[in-house]
Design a protein around this motif. Structure first.
Motif, PDB file in Angstrom:
ATOM      1  N   PHE A 384       0.846  -1.202   0.000  1.00 40.62           N
ATOM      2  CA  PHE A 384       0.000   0.000   0.000  1.00 40.62           C
ATOM      3  C   PHE A 384       0.877   1.246   0.000  1.00 40.62           C
ATOM      4  O   PHE A 384       0.626   2.197  -0.718  1.00 40.62           O
ATOM      5  CB  PHE A 384      -0.900   0.021   1.251  1.00 40.62           C
ATOM      6  CG  PHE A 384      -2.227  -0.641   1.040  1.00 40.62           C
ATOM      7  CD1 PHE A 384      -2.314  -1.878   0.427  1.00 40.62           C
ATOM      8  CD2 PHE A 384      -3.403  -0.035   1.466  1.00 40.62           C
ATOM      9  CE1 PHE A 384      -3.543  -2.502   0.240  1.00 40.62           C
ATOM     10  CE2 PHE A 384      -4.632  -0.642   1.280  1.00 40.62           C
ATOM     11  CZ  PHE A 384      -4.701  -1.879   0.671  1.00 40.62           C
ATOM     12  N   ASP A 385       1.910   1.230   0.851  1.00 44.74           N
ATOM     13  CA  ASP A 385       2.786   2.392   0.962  1.00 44.74           C
ATOM     14  C   ASP A 385       3.516   2.628  -0.358  1.00 44.74           C
ATOM     15  O   ASP A 385       3.561   3.740  -0.867  1.00 44.74           O
ATOM     16  CB  ASP A 385       3.790   2.185   2.108  1.00 44.74           C
ATOM     17  CG  ASP A 385       4.686   3.403   2.290  1.00 44.74           C
ATOM     18  OD1 ASP A 385       4.153   4.480   2.566  1.00 44.74           O
ATOM     19  OD2 ASP A 385       5.917   3.278   2.134  1.00 44.74           O
ATOM     20  N   TYR A 386       4.061   1.554  -0.924  1.00 45.26           N
ATOM     21  CA  TYR A 386       4.845   1.701  -2.155  1.00 45.26           C
ATOM     22  C   TYR A 386       3.962   2.206  -3.294  1.00 45.26           C
ATOM     23  O   TYR A 386       4.300   3.175  -3.989  1.00 45.26           O
ATOM     24  CB  TYR A 386       5.491   0.352  -2.533  1.00 45.26           C
ATOM     25  CG  TYR A 386       6.534   0.496  -3.627  1.00 45.26           C
ATOM     26  CD1 TYR A 386       7.879   0.604  -3.315  1.00 45.26           C
ATOM     27  CD2 TYR A 386       6.157   0.567  -4.970  1.00 45.26           C
ATOM     28  CE1 TYR A 386       8.833   0.771  -4.303  1.00 45.26           C
ATOM     29  CE2 TYR A 386       7.107   0.733  -5.968  1.00 45.26           C
ATOM     30  CZ  TYR A 386       8.444   0.831  -5.632  1.00 45.26           C
ATOM     31  OH  TYR A 386       9.384   1.002  -6.618  1.00 45.26           O
ATOM     32  N   THR A 387       2.819   1.539  -3.490  1.00 47.57           N
ATOM     33  CA  THR A 387       1.963   1.888  -4.631  1.00 47.57           C
ATOM     34  C   THR A 387       1.456   3.320  -4.529  1.00 47.57           C
ATOM     35  O   THR A 387       1.453   4.060  -5.515  1.00 47.57           O
ATOM     36  CB  THR A 387       0.748   0.940  -4.694  1.00 47.57           C
ATOM     37  OG1 THR A 387       1.173  -0.344  -4.347  1.00 47.57           O
ATOM     38  CG2 THR A 387       0.107   0.935  -6.057  1.00 47.57           C
ATOM     39  N   THR A 388       1.029   3.722  -3.344  1.00 45.06           N
ATOM     40  CA  THR A 388       0.462   5.061  -3.223  1.00 45.06           C
ATOM     41  C   THR A 388       1.565   6.125  -3.277  1.00 45.06           C
ATOM     42  O   THR A 388       1.517   7.012  -4.117  1.00 45.06           O
ATOM     43  CB  THR A 388      -0.350   5.227  -1.921  1.00 45.06           C
ATOM     44  OG1 THR A 388       0.456   4.797  -0.837  1.00 45.06           O
ATOM     45  CG2 THR A 388      -1.642   4.450  -1.977  1.00 45.06           C
ATOM     46  N   ALA A 389       2.556   5.990  -2.384  1.00 44.62           N
ATOM     47  CA  ALA A 389       3.546   7.069  -2.261  1.00 44.62           C
ATOM     48  C   ALA A 389       4.507   7.119  -3.449  1.00 44.62           C
ATOM     49  O   ALA A 389       4.859   8.200  -3.922  1.00 44.62           O
ATOM     50  CB  ALA A 389       4.320   6.931  -0.957  1.00 44.62           C
ATOM     51  N   LYS A 390       4.917   5.950  -3.926  1.00 46.48           N
ATOM     52  CA  LYS A 390       5.976   5.977  -4.945  1.00 46.48           C
ATOM     53  C   LYS A 390       5.438   5.928  -6.366  1.00 46.48           C
ATOM     54  O   LYS A 390       6.178   6.184  -7.313  1.00 46.48           O
ATOM     55  CB  LYS A 390       6.965   4.838  -4.694  1.00 46.48           C
ATOM     56  CG  LYS A 390       7.686   5.044  -3.380  1.00 46.48           C
ATOM     57  CD  LYS A 390       8.907   4.214  -3.186  1.00 46.48           C
ATOM     58  CE  LYS A 390       9.567   4.621  -1.877  1.00 46.48           C
ATOM     59  NZ  LYS A 390      10.489   3.658  -1.356  1.00 46.48           N
ATOM     60  N   ILE A 391       4.173   5.573  -6.556  1.00 44.61           N
ATOM     61  CA  ILE A 391       3.643   5.548  -7.927  1.00 44.61           C
ATOM     62  C   ILE A 391       2.495   6.549  -8.092  1.00 44.61           C
ATOM     63  O   ILE A 391       2.562   7.462  -8.913  1.00 44.61           O
ATOM     64  CB  ILE A 391       3.181   4.119  -8.321  1.00 44.61           C
ATOM     65  CG1 ILE A 391       4.368   3.147  -8.204  1.00 44.61           C
ATOM     66  CG2 ILE A 391       2.603   4.116  -9.745  1.00 44.61           C
ATOM     67  CD1 ILE A 391       4.038   1.695  -8.416  1.00 44.61           C
ATOM     68  N   MET A 392       1.443   6.393  -7.261  1.00 44.73           N
ATOM     69  CA  MET A 392       0.238   7.198  -7.511  1.00 44.73           C
ATOM     70  C   MET A 392       0.437   8.695  -7.242  1.00 44.73           C
ATOM     71  O   MET A 392       0.009   9.537  -8.032  1.00 44.73           O
ATOM     72  CB  MET A 392      -0.937   6.648  -6.704  1.00 44.73           C
ATOM     73  CG  MET A 392      -1.317   5.245  -7.179  1.00 44.73           C
ATOM     74  SD  MET A 392      -2.460   4.402  -6.113  1.00 44.73           S
ATOM     75  CE  MET A 392      -4.035   4.989  -6.686  1.00 44.73           C
ATOM     76  N   LEU A 393       1.103   9.018  -6.134  1.00 42.72           N
ATOM     77  CA  LEU A 393       1.271  10.454  -5.822  1.00 42.72           C
ATOM     78  C   LEU A 393       2.127  11.191  -6.858  1.00 42.72           C
ATOM     79  O   LEU A 393       1.712  12.233  -7.381  1.00 42.72           O
ATOM     80  CB  LEU A 393       1.858  10.657  -4.423  1.00 42.72           C
ATOM     81  CG  LEU A 393       1.028  10.185  -3.235  1.00 42.72           C
ATOM     82  CD1 LEU A 393       1.687  10.597  -1.934  1.00 42.72           C
ATOM     83  CD2 LEU A 393      -0.376  10.741  -3.312  1.00 42.72           C
ATOM     84  N   PRO A 394       3.327  10.669  -7.183  1.00 45.98           N
ATOM     85  CA  PRO A 394       4.116  11.404  -8.177  1.00 45.98           C
ATOM     86  C   PRO A 394       3.439  11.464  -9.543  1.00 45.98           C
ATOM     87  O   PRO A 394       3.512  12.481 -10.226  1.00 45.98           O
ATOM     88  CB  PRO A 394       5.423  10.602  -8.260  1.00 45.98           C
ATOM     89  CG  PRO A 394       5.483   9.804  -7.015  1.00 45.98           C
ATOM     90  CD  PRO A 394       4.087   9.545  -6.597  1.00 45.98           C
TER      91      PRO A 394
END
Ligand code: PFF
Length: 455
Positions: A384-394
């Motif tokens: 969850f952390d990786y997908t949201t912070a490192k992919i979806m947000l940027p």
């Protein structure tokens, strides 16, 4: 509801407090130190500061422009400014991201409640570093306790959202935030004075660029978006309640500066202490929960009453900082369901809370009983952390910069940045340049670099 909330953001202090309340949270005090630890220290911090300056601030100003101009929830905002175009998906993806982040963020927010209880019942006394590590692992892998705290924290957030006690929150934030700030400074001084703290300070201040890889860039960019609450329409939603005379650029700078100072202070507390007591800086998400109790015990060893007060106060304030962030995340999803699907605000909030409890349980269990189940080598929490912070947000940040930099009428952008020509225009040109060229190219470069396509 929207009208009631708009009225509450009348004052300048209210505007900055609400936005800073969303930005300052676990991202600064929990996530920033462990990402710094995982990514080698000072070099990561330098790249992070660069990301805040050239990506974070212009994108924050963009979110403010979209929100204040449209005066709608984040999904509605793009429909107002770009009717009949696929841009509305940018807002919708933001809502989904906020929902996913709230699910795992609440797990950590729940941990702060357990630590409040431990601090109040004096359970830190007499423990060694390895005892703190063991008790954190035992607690976080327990199938019931963290879930209980997670549910409680989400119910607390739900209560505030439904009651709409923004005024109460604003008032308490006016006292709590400065108190947290002062306490952080006191703890940073104590931590720096611990024996052998020098190694930790060096780790924070002396960059070692040999450790910089493509993923360090991605982590720093992700941390900047996460910490500044960007890329999911949170600040778009809040700025739809801003007044006409709010100076968007100044507000963005104030929020950026407050957020960065809190993160650096957290680093100054954690690393000298971690090195002093022999805890590895790359301990990951558990870092603050194992080093801080140590700081309280060691720095105030001759003054048990002070150790007690500081530890209780710290975890209470951390929980409050987390609460002002969970409220803003919850608000993004609740406002969307309420306004776009025409369901009552109470019902919308119930859906959000129930959904987050459901997903949060999976995240929490993945640190204990279900930790063998992984995808791409990550458990549910990390996924969850990786997908949201490192992919979806940027990615959202990239599209927001394209939207404001290229799609939106420049007269509109200029009018918003200069408050209809009453403020100076030189910043407008810098912001537009950053949004048009620098931000999209930098984000795309970091992604491409991470995928290994540049090698
Ligand atoms: N910025 C918050 C923090 O640093 O803890 C987390 C967060 C809040 C992220 C709200 C995104 C958001 F919309």
């Amino acid at each position: 509801m929207a009208k009631i909330k708009r009225a509450t953001f009348g004052s300048k202090v209210g505007v900055i407090l609400a936005s800073a309340g969303s930005a300052v949270g676990l991202g600064n005090i929990w996530r920033f130190p462990y990402e710094t630890g995982n990514n080698g220290g000072a070099a990561f911090i330098l790249i992070y500061l660069g990301c805040v300056l050239i990506l974070g601030l212009p994108i924050m100003i963009s979110e403010f422009i979209v929100g204040r101009r449209s005066r709608a929830n984040t999904a509605g905002a793009y429909s107002v400014l770009a009717p009949g175009t696929p841009w509305k998906w940018l807002g919708r993806i933001g809502v989904l991201t906020a929902f996913l982040i709230l699910s795992y963020y609440s797990v950590v927010a729940g941990w702060t409640l357990e630590y409040i209880v431990e601090a109040t019942t004096n359970s830190f006394v007499g423990k060694s570093s390895s005892d703190f590590i063991t008790s954190f692992i035992t607690f976080s892998s327990n199938p019931w306790k963290p879930i209980l705290w997670l549910v409680l924290f989400l119910l607390g957030t739900h209560f505030v959202i439904v009651k709409g006690v923004e005024k109460g929150i604003e008032k308490s934030a006016k006292i709590m935030m400065p108190t947290l700030f002062i306490l952080l400074i006191v703890l940073a001084i104590c931590s720096i004075l611990l024996p052998n703290a020098g190694t930790g300070i060096e780790f924070l201040l002396k960059p070692d660029f040999s450790k910089v890889t493509s993923s360090v860039f991605l982590s720093a960019m992700a941390q900047a978006f996460f910490s500044l609450s960007l890329g999911m329409g949170c600040l778009t939603t809040y700025s739809s309640y801003f007044g006409k005379d709010t100076n968007l650029t100044k507000t963005a700078f104030s929020v950026g500066i407050i957020d960065t100072i809190v993160a650096i202070l957290a680093g100054l507390i954690i690393f000298p202490a971690a090195f002093s007591v022999g805890i590895q800086p790359d301990a990951g998400p558990s870092l603050i929960f194992i080093t801080l109790p140590n700081v309280f015990q060691q720095a105030f060893s001759g003054l048990p009453a002070l150790a007690y007060i500081c530890s209780v106060l710290f975890y209470v304030l951390l929980a409050v900082a987390a609460l002002t962030s969970t409220i803003s995340l919850h608000e993004v999803v609740t406002a969307y369901l309420h306004e776009e699907f025409k369901i009552t605000r109470g019902r919308a909030a119930t859906f959000v809370t129930a959904g987050c409890i459901f997903l949060g349980i999976f995240c929490s269990l993945s640190l204990g009983v279900t930790k063998e189940y992984t995808l791409f080598g990550l458990n549910t929490f990390d996924l969850f952390d990786y997908t949201t912070a490192k992919i979806m947000l940027p990615l959202s940040g990239l599209f927001i910069s394209l939207f404001v930099g290229w799609y939106l009428n420049k007269k509109v952008v200029k009018a918003e940045i200069t408050n209809d020509g009453t403020l100076k225009t030189f910043l407008y040109h810098i912001i537009i340049f950053l949004l048009r060229f620098i931000a999209p190219i930098a984000i795309a470069f970091i992604f491409i670099n991470e995928l290994g396509l540049l090698k």
